[in-house]
Design a protein around this motif. Structure first.
Motif, PDB file in Angstrom:
ATOM      1  N   ILE A 130       0.811  -1.224   0.000  1.00 53.51           N
ATOM      2  CA  ILE A 130       0.000   0.000   0.000  1.00 53.51           C
ATOM      3  C   ILE A 130       0.840   1.268   0.000  1.00 53.51           C
ATOM      4  N   GLY A 131       2.140   1.144  -0.083  1.00 52.59           N
ATOM      5  CA  GLY A 131       2.979   2.334  -0.132  1.00 52.59           C
ATOM      6  C   GLY A 131       4.328   2.115   0.527  1.00 52.59           C
ATOM      7  N   ILE A 132       5.126   3.165   0.480  1.00 53.84           N
ATOM      8  CA  ILE A 132       6.480   3.143   1.014  1.00 53.84           C
ATOM      9  C   ILE A 132       6.507   4.026   2.265  1.00 53.84           C
ATOM     10  N   ARG A 164      -4.355  -0.590  10.347  1.00 50.77           N
ATOM     11  CA  ARG A 164      -5.217   0.588  10.189  1.00 50.77           C
ATOM     12  C   ARG A 164      -4.957   1.247   8.836  1.00 50.77           C
ATOM     13  N   LEU A 165      -3.691   1.392   8.452  1.00 52.55           N
ATOM     14  CA  LEU A 165      -3.372   1.997   7.154  1.00 52.55           C
ATOM     15  C   LEU A 165      -3.978   1.199   6.012  1.00 52.55           C
ATOM     16  N   TYR A 169      -6.723   2.427   3.382  1.00 51.41           N
ATOM     17  CA  TYR A 169      -6.376   2.295   1.964  1.00 51.41           C
ATOM     18  C   TYR A 169      -7.518   1.622   1.204  1.00 51.41           C
ATOM     19  N   CYS A 170      -8.011   0.508   1.734  1.00 48.14           N
ATOM     20  CA  CYS A 170      -9.102  -0.221   1.078  1.00 48.14           C
ATOM     21  C   CYS A 170     -10.385   0.610   1.044  1.00 48.14           C
ATOM     22  N   ASN A 174     -12.547   1.759  -2.200  1.00 50.10           N
ATOM     23  CA  ASN A 174     -13.712   0.872  -2.269  1.00 50.10           C
ATOM     24  C   ASN A 174     -13.293  -0.560  -2.604  1.00 50.10           C
ATOM     25  N   LYS A 175     -12.220  -0.990  -1.935  1.00 48.91           N
ATOM     26  CA  LYS A 175     -11.639  -2.308  -2.179  1.00 48.91           C
ATOM     27  C   LYS A 175     -11.977  -3.235  -1.024  1.00 48.91           C
ATOM     28  N   LYS A 176     -12.288  -4.477  -1.336  1.00 46.03           N
ATOM     29  CA  LYS A 176     -12.575  -5.461  -0.300  1.00 46.03           C
ATOM     30  C   LYS A 176     -11.304  -5.737   0.499  1.00 46.03           C
ATOM     31  N   GLN A 177     -11.445  -5.754   1.839  1.00 44.44           N
ATOM     32  CA  GLN A 177     -10.294  -6.018   2.686  1.00 44.44           C
ATOM     33  C   GLN A 177      -9.998  -7.494   2.749  1.00 44.44           C
ATOM     34  N   GLY A 178      -8.743  -7.799   2.818  1.00 49.51           N
ATOM     35  CA  GLY A 178      -8.255  -9.169   2.986  1.00 49.51           C
ATOM     36  C   GLY A 178      -6.907  -9.069   3.659  1.00 49.51           C
TER      37      GLY A 178
END
Length: 182
Positions: A130-132, A164-165, A169-170, A174-178
């Motif tokens: 999800i990022g750096i 939490r991040l 992010y999800c 609007n992304k399903k969390q996994g």
């Protein structure tokens, strides 16, 4: 008990982060390694509700079991942290299962550890799905000084967990969390 004091700082790229660290005098103390992290909790998520966690981290052939207590409200993330090296990660997983804990979330990242020649803190470059992020860990004074040297201000400080991040992010996409995996 031992306490961990840290912040995260979002950076645009790993290359930019490495340049910032080098310019500030940091050197690689531990080479870039892949980390697989598994968070354990009860079926009712009692640890999550208390803002605590139990994590099994596997990286470079090593495994570390960590307990993190509930954070103390602060500009920095301050919380109890107890860690121990684990000889057999499969055995620890089996023990947790027998005690009623289960793996509830996994996350992966690549981590490079940096240190100064002198100083009691550590900077970690985390490359995640999800990022750096740069993570600074040490005394609050050391963290503030290093963040300033690296070009950041207090408003840039992130005290949220990767969990939490990832949820944020999800939600923003609007992304399903996994699991947060590559």
């Amino acid at each position: 008990m031992p306490q961990e004091t840290e912040i995260k700082l979002a950076v645009t790229t790993a290359r930019a982060a490495r340049r910032l660290l080098k310019a500030a005098g940091f050197h690689v103390a531990r080479r870039r390694l892949f980390e697989g992290n598994t968070i354990f909790d009860t079926p009712k998520l009692l640890l999550r509700r208390s803002h605590s966690l139990v994590r099994l981290r596997e990286s470079g052939g090593d495994a570390i079991l960590t307990y993190k207590g509930s954070p103390v409200p602060s500009r920095h993330k301050v919380r109890e942290e107890i860690e121990t090296v684990v000889e057999d990660p499969r055995a620890i997983r089996a023990v947790f299962e027998r005690l009623g804990y289960r793996a509830v979330w996994r996350y992966e990242k690549y981590r490079t550890e940096y240190r100064l020649e002198r100083g009691a803190g550590v900077a970690m470059l985390d490359e995640t799905p999800i990022g750096i992020y740069l993570e600074l860990e040490g005394s609050p004074r050391w963290i503030d000084r290093m963040a300033r040297i690296l070009g950041f201000i207090h408003q840039d400080y992130i005290t949220a967990s990767y969990g939490r991040l990832y949820m944020d992010y999800c939600k923003a996409r609007n992304k399903k969390q996994g699991d947060m995996v590559f």
